[in-house]
Motif scaffolding. Structure first.
Motif: not given
Length: 300
Positions: A178-185, A207-210, A216-222, A262-264
């Motif tokens: 689930x981290x291979x896409x252009x962003x983490x959804x 504080x927990x989820x993000x 899990x997916x360092x550097x990926x947009x979330x 940075x989080x949408x």
């Protein structure tokens, strides 16, 4: 030049008023919407007029994007048209029930629907494209289809970000897929954690989820594709479904989102969907129950 006390007071009031207006903001990126009309006992497709009203309501309350979960009901076309008129974007979602293999023809056909929509409305109209929402299939097979769709769109010059959406726990536990896409959804509802009350929803998300998703997916947009709270139905341990708790959760989420732009985050969901299976699921609707403009947007 000398000013009278009255003139100075007037200038000060104008400055303070302007500062107050600047601080008032909706820090959610968008709102998720069903293709079904609100408060329908059975699933009824939204009309273009209803989509237009929804897009304008979202825009007037400070949201800059609509998320749709599927292309049924001509949803992509109607939502895209409404979004263009309102001046907002669309996070488009191809929904399928079951496995990728069992729905391959549908998925591929709807990729072509998306291709046509980009040709009509422009790539800039779309925040992204998601393949599946909490799809019930092997994570690796979902990831392979995401990669396939992304590769195809890139090959024809469409650079809209592509990913999938799953629960935040599933993303955390399956980063290789689930981290291979252009962003983490990810979908993240504090209510379903059971140990959180409404005014802690923002803290739970940021504080927990993000942090879990970032590890899990360092550097990926979330993109948090769903985050909301029901106004009716049964309790979930400490979490109570009520209009008051729903309001508190939205206020908490909006203020927490202010601190990490940075989080949408997409609020869930635009309106009550009474065709769903239970009162919790039916009552996540926001518009008409929760006031953003002039209220929540002023809270932080």
């Amino acid at each position: 030049m000398l000013f009278s006390r009255r003139a100075l007071t007037s200038v000060l009031l104008v400055v303070l008023s302007a500062a107050s207006q600047t601080q008032a903001a909706n820090y959610f990126h968008g709102v998720t919407a069903s293709n079904s009309a609100p408060n329908s006992g059975s699933y009824r497709c939204r009309t273009q007029a209803e989509w237009n009203n929804l897009a304008n309501t979202a825009k007037s309350n400070g949201f800059s994007s609509l998320r749709i979960l599927g292309f049924d009901c001509n949803g992509l076309e109607l939502a895209s048209s409404a979004a263009r008129t309102a001046g907002i974007t669309v996070l488009a979602g191809i929904y399928f029930s079951g496995t990728v293999a069992a729905n391959l023809v549908q998925i591929n056909n709807e990729v072509q629907v998306f291709r046509a929509a980009v040709g009509k409305y422009g790539a800039g109209r779309y925040k992204g494209l998601t393949i599946g929402n909490e799809a019930n299939d092997n994570p690796g097979l979902i990831a392979a289809k995401v990669a396939d769709v992304r590769g195809y769109l890139r090959s024809i010059g469409i650079n809209v970000p592509v990913s999938t959406v799953h629960t935040w726990v599933a993303v955390r536990d399956n980063p290789q897929a689930f981290c291979i896409g252009d962003f983490v959804g990810a979908n993240a509802h504090a209510f379903y954690d059971g140990n959180v009350v409404g005014n802690q929803a923002g803290s739970f998300l940021f504080n927990t989820v993000i942090p879990s998703l970032k590890r899990a997916c360092p550097g990926k947009p979330i993109i948090i594709a769903e985050s909301g709270w029901p106004s009716r139905g049964g309790k979930n341990n400490k979490a109570t479904a009520s209009t008051g708790e729903q309001y508190a959760s939205m206020k908490s989420l909006n203020c927490a989102a202010k601190n990490d732009r940075s989080i949408s985050v997409y609020a869930f969901e635009a309106d009550d969907q009474t065709w769903k299976g239970n009162d919790n699921e039916r009552s996540f609707g926001l518009f008409g129950k929760v006031k953003f403009s002039g209220d929540i947007n002023n809270a932080c």
